[in-house]
Enzyme design. Structure first.
Site: not given
Ligand code: NAD
Length: 240
Positions: A138, A152
């Protein structure tokens, strides 16, 4: 592709991970996804005409991660590309509100989970002297922001340091590690924000497919090309 390449995606049940799975399946890869709940993974698999294999695992649980990689070795054979898109955030984000339990949980999933997966995938990649690992971090791993919150930010700085350190060590074994730093992406993680995100805002920011295109590009580069860091943010978001 001359031979079918394989990819395993942790956190493949929604958001960025699910979009990455579909993009790789469409590009002809043999794809497996993992996440905590099998039924959610099955929904992703049913959303495309291409085959996506599913296996439930919790990245924060080392035994579960080890069984995932044992399953993947049997089902996929070697893992050419591993993508870690598993991550969480919590609503109570300021130091004043953050509970010790939430601190432990976010560190266990975002930081230790990334370590657990890399620790499990690397031995086979070292043996093969080949492999690509892509961690979805991120911009909160580069600059702290109140939006992401205390734990975070800390967990993403850890993920950033992990990817950089391991990437430098493992390039000598032919393994390439990429850390991707997205800005805001329209995914279910936004539902955990303390303030609801409007439909207009969700439409303006990055979409999961934007990240999937970047992950696929990195994975498809020739072995001589390494991308240690890749930042992608919405045009509407400042990067100062
Ligand atoms: P999301 O919540 O759709 O995806 C995260 C996934 O991780 C979910 O499917 C969830 O079930 C899974 N997860 C959570 N805990 C887990 C565990 N203990 N074991 C296995 N799986 C687990 O959201 P996203 O935005 O697709 O997130 C993906 C990555 O991108 C994350 O690391 C998030 O921090 C990062 N991110 C997201 C954003 C944003 O704005 N959406 C921005 C920067 C970074």
């Amino acid at each position: 592709m001359s031979e079918t390449k394989t990819v395993l995606i942790a956190g493949g049940g929604s958001g960025i991970g699910a979009a990455v799975a579909v993009a790789f399946a469409e590009a002809g890869y043999k794809v497996a996804i993992s996440g905590r709940r099998k039924e959610v993974l099955d929904e992703v698999a049913a959303s495309t005409e291409h085959e996506i294999l599913c296996h439930a695992a919790d990245v924060a649980d080392r035994e579960s991660v080890n069984s995932l990689f044992a399953w993947a070795a049997e089902t996929l054979g070697t893992i050419d590309v591993f993508v870690n898109s598993a991550g969480i955030n919590i609503p109570n984000r300021s130091m004043e509100k953050l509970s010790p339990e939430d601190w432990d949980l976010v560190i266990q999933v975002n930081a230790t989970g990334a370590y657990n997966c890399m620790h499990a995938v690397l031995p086979a990649m070292r043996e093969k002297k080949d492999g690509v690992i892509i961690n979805i971090c991120s911009v909160a791993g580069l600059r702290t922001s109140p939006l992401g919150g205390v734990v975070y930010n800390a967990s993403k700085f850890a993920m950033d340091a992990l990817g950089r350190s391991v990437g430098e060590e493992e390039r000598e074994h032919g393994i390439r590690v990429t850390t991707i730093y997205p800005g805001e992406v329209e995914t279910p993680i936004l539902d955990k924000r303390p303030t609801p995100v409007s439909a207009e805002h969700r439409a303006r920011i990055l979409q999961p497919e934007d990240l999937a295109a970047a992950v696929l590009m990195v994975a498809q580069l020739p072995k001589r090309a390494r991308v240690p860091e890749l930042v992608m943010i919405p045009t509407s978001q400042s990067f100062q």
